[in-house]
Design an enzyme around this catalytic site. Structure first.
Site, PDB file in Angstrom:
ATOM      1  N   SER A  96       2.173 123.165  25.726  1.00 43.20           N
ATOM      2  CA  SER A  96       1.793 124.061  24.161  1.00 43.20           C
ATOM      3  C   SER A  96       1.682 125.578  24.420  1.00 43.20           C
ATOM      4  O   SER A  96       1.407 126.491  24.317  1.00 43.20           O
ATOM      5  CB  SER A  96       1.117 123.153  23.431  1.00 43.20           C
ATOM      6  N   LYS A 142      -0.568 117.985  13.821  1.00 43.09           N
ATOM      7  CA  LYS A 142       0.347 119.254  14.316  1.00 43.09           C
ATOM      8  C   LYS A 142       1.687 118.658  13.815  1.00 43.09           C
ATOM      9  O   LYS A 142       1.172 118.783  12.276  1.00 43.09           O
ATOM     10  CB  LYS A 142       0.366 118.405  15.699  1.00 43.09           C
ATOM     11  N   HIS A 202       2.943 118.162  20.293  1.00 51.37           N
ATOM     12  CA  HIS A 202       4.150 118.882  20.574  1.00 51.37           C
ATOM     13  C   HIS A 202       5.276 119.313  20.458  1.00 51.37           C
ATOM     14  O   HIS A 202       5.691 119.718  19.937  1.00 51.37           O
ATOM     15  CB  HIS A 202       3.626 120.752  21.385  1.00 51.37           C
TER      16      HIS A 202
END
Ligand SMILES: *Cc1c(COP(=O)(O)O)cnc(C)c1O
Length: 396
Positions: free
Chosen positions: A186, A244, A214
């Site tokens: 990330s 996320k 991610h």
């Protein structure tokens, strides 16, 4: 009486962090964490949240969550193994397995807690874990908790991985050996070399664990890095987060039935910490349904990511080598990077600086996380602010 030793320890260390400019002050967001946020009464374009698809504020998820509060209440009431497993948790796990293309899945209260849970349920002091040096803190802590020997591997260096795997196998010291990696890193937005990792794993019979926090919802049209490379049958642990791109809260592992069965009896946060709330579970299920039905949000995310990247590159900024919408803007020195981020804030753009020790010294960057919820106008405005601040600081 309160401990004097503790008081001294805290005061000295906080003072030291503040003097070195490393004490992080938290900015509470007043209202939803959408493409624009309000902090201190000031409205800013938000380029710092992980809400990649805008689902954290999506009406369909909000509606589902409200209904779950009415039908199931606000809390699960117990840990999963007593009677905190609600039908909504089972629905979520079925949906996750379907989404990830695996036999089964297990959900946890967070991604962090999932890594603490799953690694130590399988690995112990007689084992070894080959871990990429840039792996996320929760992977590092999960590995430590397991007490397995941790062997650091140079970032995405396949020769290093192969030689350390070979050495570990030939030493004859370990019962099991795992290779563990982020799917998407990330800080730079680069993707792990999964096909090569899997090839090395097959050669040495390594257990494979991919943390796609991610990657999921972002890479491979939303299905994540493992599915993108068609490796669902070759990666043992497809770990991910619901916090996320999915926009809610929670973590999960998708994999073979026997692995999930084992995690249900052996992973401690599943046994000893209360399950996520009904609203969280149903909102996550709804989000995954949306992703499985349509790639619209995912396409919009990439379109916006590419637009921001183009805009910053054209201005002359170094935006690194991201394979994903994550757009680092490399500034360099620690104090310059912090000043840059502060000036962006004053001009109406919220993009956090990331400096040593999170990234190596001298590679400070402002990290931008565009989302599907941003409009072109918002991105244009952000790019204009970057231009202004870049010129003012002599970077352009
Ligand atoms: C954010 C993150 C986690 C933790 O997930 P949460 O659901 O926020 O606890 C785990 N691994 C990686 C790689 C992450 O980026």
């Amino acid at each position: 009486m309160a401990s004097k030793t503790l008081d001294t320890f805290l005061n000295e260390n906080i003072k030291d962090l503040k003097e070195r400019g490393l004490y992080n002050e938290i900015d509470p967001v007043q209202g939803p964490n959408g493409p624009k946020i309000k902090i201190d009464g000031k409205t800013l374009i938000n380029l710092s949240s992980n809400n990649y698809l805008g689902l954290a504020t999506d009406d369909r998820l909000k509606e589902a969550a409200k209904q779950a509060v009415d039908s199931h209440g606000v809390g699960a009431g117990a840990v999963r193994t007593i009677n905190g497993t609600l039908d909504l948790h089972i629905d979520l796990e079925k949906k996750l397995a379907e989404f990830k293309g695996t036999e089964a899945a297990i959900s946890y209260q967070s991604g962090f807690n999932c890594n603490m849970a799953a690694i130590s349920a399988v690995m112990d002091k007689n084992d070894a874990i080959l871990s990429d040096e840039l792996n996320h803190a929760s992977i590092i802590d999960g590995c430590r908790l397991s007490k397995a020997k941790i062997i650091r591997v140079n970032h995405s260096d396949m020769e290093d991985l192969r030689s350390k795997a070979k050495e570990a196998v030939e030493s004859g010291q370990y019962n099991k050996i795992m290779v563990i990696t982020d799917g998407v890193f990330s800080m730079d937005g680069d993707v792990a070399k999964l096909p090569e990792i899997v090839e090395i794993a097959e050669e040495f019979d390594l257990i494979t664990y991919v943390d796609d926090a991610h990657g999921s919802g972002v890479f491979g049209k939303g299905a994540g890095t493992v599915k993108h490379f068609g490796l669902q049958d070759k990666v043992d642990f497809q770990m991910g987060t619901l916090s996320k791109a999915i926009g809610v809260i929670g973590g999960y592992v998708a994999g073979k039935e026997n692995l999930i069965d084992w995690l249900k009896v052996r992973s401690r946060p599943f046994l000893f910490s209360t399950a996520v709330s009904p609203a969280d579970a149903i909102a996550s299920t709804k989000a995954i349904e949306i992703l499985m039905e349509s790639t619209d949000l995912n396409e919009k995310l990439w379109e916006n990511g590419n637009y921001l990247k183009e805009g910053l590159k054209k201005l002359g900024f170094d935006i690194g080598n991201s394979d994903t919408p994550i757009t680092p803007c490399m500034i360099g020195g620690e104090s310059d990077t912090q000043k840059f981020s502060k000036r962006l804030y004053e001009e109406g753009v919220y993009a956090k600086s990331i400096v040593f020790p999170t990234v190596p010294r001298g590679t400070g960057r402002v990290r931008n996380m565009p989302s599907a919820a941003h409009t072109k106008e918002m991105l244009d405005e952000a790019i204009a602010v970057y231009e202004k601040v870049g010129k003012e600081m002599g970077l352009l």
